[in-house]
Design a protein around this motif. Structure first.
Motif, PDB file in Angstrom:
ATOM      1  N   GLU A  54     -77.383  84.959  27.949  1.00 53.96           N
ATOM      2  CA  GLU A  54     -78.180  83.762  28.215  1.00 53.96           C
ATOM      3  C   GLU A  54     -77.330  82.556  28.622  1.00 53.96           C
ATOM      4  O   GLU A  54     -77.876  81.551  29.079  1.00 53.96           O
ATOM      5  N   ASP A  55     -76.035  82.634  28.430  1.00 51.95           N
ATOM      6  CA  ASP A  55     -75.146  81.519  28.770  1.00 51.95           C
ATOM      7  C   ASP A  55     -74.480  81.803  30.108  1.00 51.95           C
ATOM      8  O   ASP A  55     -73.766  82.802  30.265  1.00 51.95           O
ATOM      9  N   ASP A  56     -74.703  80.913  31.094  1.00 51.31           N
ATOM     10  CA  ASP A  56     -74.145  81.119  32.440  1.00 51.31           C
ATOM     11  C   ASP A  56     -72.629  80.996  32.465  1.00 51.31           C
ATOM     12  O   ASP A  56     -71.984  81.452  33.422  1.00 51.31           O
ATOM     13  N   ARG A  57     -72.038  80.387  31.447  1.00 51.25           N
ATOM     14  CA  ARG A  57     -70.583  80.227  31.422  1.00 51.25           C
ATOM     15  C   ARG A  57     -69.865  81.516  31.037  1.00 51.25           C
ATOM     16  O   ARG A  57     -68.653  81.615  31.201  1.00 51.25           O
ATOM     17  N   ILE A  58     -70.603  82.483  30.540  1.00 57.31           N
ATOM     18  CA  ILE A  58     -70.015  83.745  30.107  1.00 57.31           C
ATOM     19  C   ILE A  58     -70.037  84.735  31.265  1.00 57.31           C
ATOM     20  O   ILE A  58     -71.036  84.853  31.986  1.00 57.31           O
ATOM     21  N   LEU A  59     -68.931  85.435  31.481  1.00 58.24           N
ATOM     22  CA  LEU A  59     -68.773  86.322  32.622  1.00 58.24           C
ATOM     23  C   LEU A  59     -69.563  87.614  32.448  1.00 58.24           C
ATOM     24  O   LEU A  59     -69.730  88.115  31.329  1.00 58.24           O
ATOM     25  N   ASP A  60     -70.018  88.139  33.593  1.00 65.13           N
ATOM     26  CA  ASP A  60     -70.659  89.460  33.603  1.00 65.13           C
ATOM     27  C   ASP A  60     -69.628  90.575  33.728  1.00 65.13           C
ATOM     28  O   ASP A  60     -69.922  91.732  33.401  1.00 65.13           O
ATOM     29  N   ASP A  61     -68.456  90.234  34.216  1.00 64.61           N
ATOM     30  CA  ASP A  61     -67.379  91.204  34.358  1.00 64.61           C
ATOM     31  C   ASP A  61     -66.075  90.560  33.869  1.00 64.61           C
ATOM     32  O   ASP A  61     -65.611  89.580  34.477  1.00 64.61           O
ATOM     33  N   PHE A  89     -74.003  79.877  21.072  1.00 66.05           N
ATOM     34  CA  PHE A  89     -74.186  81.312  20.844  1.00 66.05           C
ATOM     35  C   PHE A  89     -74.716  81.553  19.431  1.00 66.05           C
ATOM     36  O   PHE A  89     -75.655  82.333  19.223  1.00 66.05           O
ATOM     37  N   ARG A  90     -74.153  80.918  18.444  1.00 66.17           N
ATOM     38  CA  ARG A  90     -74.586  81.111  17.064  1.00 66.17           C
ATOM     39  C   ARG A  90     -76.015  80.627  16.851  1.00 66.17           C
ATOM     40  O   ARG A  90     -76.794  81.258  16.107  1.00 66.17           O
ATOM     41  N   ARG A  91     -76.379  79.539  17.492  1.00 63.82           N
ATOM     42  CA  ARG A  91     -77.756  79.044  17.364  1.00 63.82           C
ATOM     43  C   ARG A  91     -78.743  80.028  17.969  1.00 63.82           C
ATOM     44  O   ARG A  91     -79.812  80.290  17.384  1.00 63.82           O
ATOM     45  N   ARG A  92     -78.413  80.607  19.108  1.00 63.92           N
ATOM     46  CA  ARG A  92     -79.317  81.576  19.732  1.00 63.92           C
ATOM     47  C   ARG A  92     -79.419  82.847  18.878  1.00 63.92           C
ATOM     48  O   ARG A  92     -80.502  83.436  18.765  1.00 63.92           O
ATOM     49  N   VAL A  93     -78.290  83.259  18.297  1.00 63.53           N
ATOM     50  CA  VAL A  93     -78.314  84.443  17.427  1.00 63.53           C
ATOM     51  C   VAL A  93     -79.239  84.199  16.243  1.00 63.53           C
ATOM     52  O   VAL A  93     -80.039  85.070  15.860  1.00 63.53           O
TER      53      VAL A  93
END
Length: 301
Positions: free
Chosen positions: A222-229, A267-271
């Protein structure tokens, strides 16, 4: 009318007015020498210092910057060391301007002065200066890098003669002796183009572990800053007495340009929201039970 003896005595007596006049002339001459010496020192050192500060230091800094655009450490070091050189030369020029230039040609006196400087500075200060030179020459030690050493971590702001200024994660500036950085193991956790973030959560044994793993991966995406690869992953890493430990692993690009604290926090809030919605238990309470019995005897009276 005075006799011949009295006249001779008067002629031979020193003038009460003449003595102070001669002393005043001597003191005035001494002041003029001191003033001339001080003026020569000030003018000589000031002219050289202004020339170096306004022309030499900027010129050397620009030259070093143009040849080392990707190494800001050399740029700041060149400015600091050139400025120090200008100060030394200005002091020597002041000595010459004061009329004591002959002192600089006395080899024995120069050696004695250097011995005094080394003795006063001590091994610690000299070691810090040498360590600073090694740090500046290290291509993997640059201004703007995030470093970690045994007693702290942060971003390098500047490398001076004796210390290195580091900005911590709390936006505090600390000064670290160069010897500490040169003699200990330094880590550059964000020294590569990509950086891996790991986050652990614990769930209860009665929860669906496969569902929890899938939810972690979906939360990461859900976070665009995190890479897909490389792709984000989640795996079980530990069984404890009360919970199952699972860990999410994901990557970000250019870690020095990304707010890693914000990435982790969101990330922790979404979890938390996802696990609450799915009925998954985060950080389950201890499953230990206390059993036994209690007898109470009543005593009359």
């Amino acid at each position: 009318m005075l006799s011949d003896g009295a006249s001779a005595a008067v002629r031979s007596a020193p003038s009460a007015v003449g003595v102070p006049t001669q002393i005043d002339l001597g003191v005035s001459g001494g002041y003029e020498v001191v003033a001339g010496t001080a003026l020569g020192f000030v003018v000589g050192s000031l002219v050289v210092y202004l020339f170096g500060r306004l022309l030499l230091v900027p010129g050397v800094t620009r030259a070093v910057s143009s040849r080392n655009r990707n190494n800001p450490t050399l740029q700041t070091a060149a400015q600091s060391y050139t400025h120090a050189f200008v100060v030394v030369v200005a002091a020597l020029a002041g000595v010459v301007g004061a009329g004591y230039g002959a002192v600089l040609t006395n080899g024995a006196l120069i050696i004695a002065a250097l011995t005094l400087v080394v003795g006063v500075a001590g091994q610690e200060v000299i070691g810090a200066l040498i360590s600073g030179l090694f740090l500046v020459a290290d291509p993997d030690f640059n201004v703007g890098d995030w470093i970690s050493w045994p007693s702290g971590e942060g971003v390098i702001e500047a490398v001076d003669f004796r210390v290195t200024r580091v900005r911590t994660i709390n936006n505090e500036t600390v000064t670290v002796p160069n010897t500490e950085l040169a003699t200990n193991v330094l880590k550059r956790p964000y020294g590569r183009e990509q950086y891996r973030i790991t986050e652990r959560v614990d769930i209860a044994y009665h929860d669906d572990a496969e569902l929890a793993l899938r939810e972690l991966v979906e939360t990461v995406r859900e976070d665009d800053r995190i890479l897909d690869d490389p792709e984000p992953t989640a795996r079980i890493i530990e069984f404890t007495d009360n919970s199952v430990g699972i860990r999410a692993e994901f990557w970000v690009q250019s870690p020095m340009d990304v707010d890693l604290v914000d990435v982790r926090s969101k990330f922790r809030r979404r979890v938390k929201r996802r696990f609450d919605a799915e009925g998954l238990t985060l950080g389950p309470a201890s499953g230990q039970e206390v059993s036994g019995h209690l007898d109470i005897d009543l005593v009359d009276g």
